[in-house]
Design an enzyme around this catalytic site. Sequence first.
Site, PDB file in Angstrom:
ATOM      1  N   PRO A   2      -1.791   1.446   1.054  1.00 58.17           N
ATOM      2  CG  PRO A   2      -0.912   3.568   1.330  1.00 58.17           C
ATOM      3  CD  PRO A   2      -2.101   2.849   0.772  1.00 58.17           C
ATOM      4  CE  LYS A  58      -4.580  -1.513   6.703  1.00 59.91           C
ATOM      5  NZ  LYS A  58      -5.544  -1.843   5.625  1.00 59.91           N
ATOM      6  NE  ARG A 257      -9.749  -5.317  -1.246  1.00 58.05           N
ATOM      7  CZ  ARG A 257      -9.004  -4.682  -0.338  1.00 58.05           C
ATOM      8  NH1 ARG A 257      -9.520  -4.330   0.835  1.00 58.05           N
ATOM      9  NH2 ARG A 257      -7.747  -4.381  -0.602  1.00 58.05           N
TER      10      ARG A 257
END
Length: 267
Positions: A2, A58, A257
Amino acid sequence: MPELPEVELTRRRLERELTGKRIDRVVVRTPKLRFPIPQELHVSLPGRTVRSVGRRGKYLLFDCETGWLIVHLGMTGFLRLVAGTAPPGKHDHLDIVFADGTVLRFHDPRKFGTVAWTTDAPATHPLLAAIGPEPLTATFDGAYLFAVTRTRRVAVKQLLMNAAIVAGVGNIYANEALFRAGIRPDRPASSLGRPECERLARTVREVLQESIDQGSTYRVEEETVAYHPLNFDVYGRGTDACTRCGGALEEIRLGNRSTVFCPRCQT
């Protein structure tokens, strides 16, 4: 994982559903996620009313009168609103049970999420104290981005994902913002000129805001949460054709990543 839009949509839903509700009890099934779940929740939360639900990067911030519940969803976590009769699943680690029978349930298969409690101002908590400016506020602009990139030779994509530089920008939206700005993700941050920083700050705001806007049907109580409603230009598209020029995209690794970009459109 998320990212900021998904957390913001969660925040909006929870604030709408939980503000004004009184907490009856706390059920902890897994005492340790990324960090141990504070034992004082059993004493500090019952009898308290949720006054608001905020967000920093976040992190979700629940104002519970005498303190703040801080929640980070980690890699795979999400929060659900369920009836008190709903049986918990294997990865349902924490329930906050309200007096009206509503249950806020934290589900996290990989257990990388975080639950913390503080009676001080949330901004002073170690989890939040070093977080950079919010990308959807006026403090994050081209002038700021230009200033923080002058001495940093790290790849610009990795700089965007550094929460100390800007809050809440993860892998997905860093890829998308850089594509829109026409900037290669592996360029040294210090190589960006002032116009490029202005453009990049604008595209970061654009992709985040568009994702929030397109996710207006997001429902936090669904077990299968539909994250990432944006139609992506590069993220997850490997070596597909570029949506702008038709050439082949490239996929590389930056900071461990996956990173996708167009070698023609991004320089």
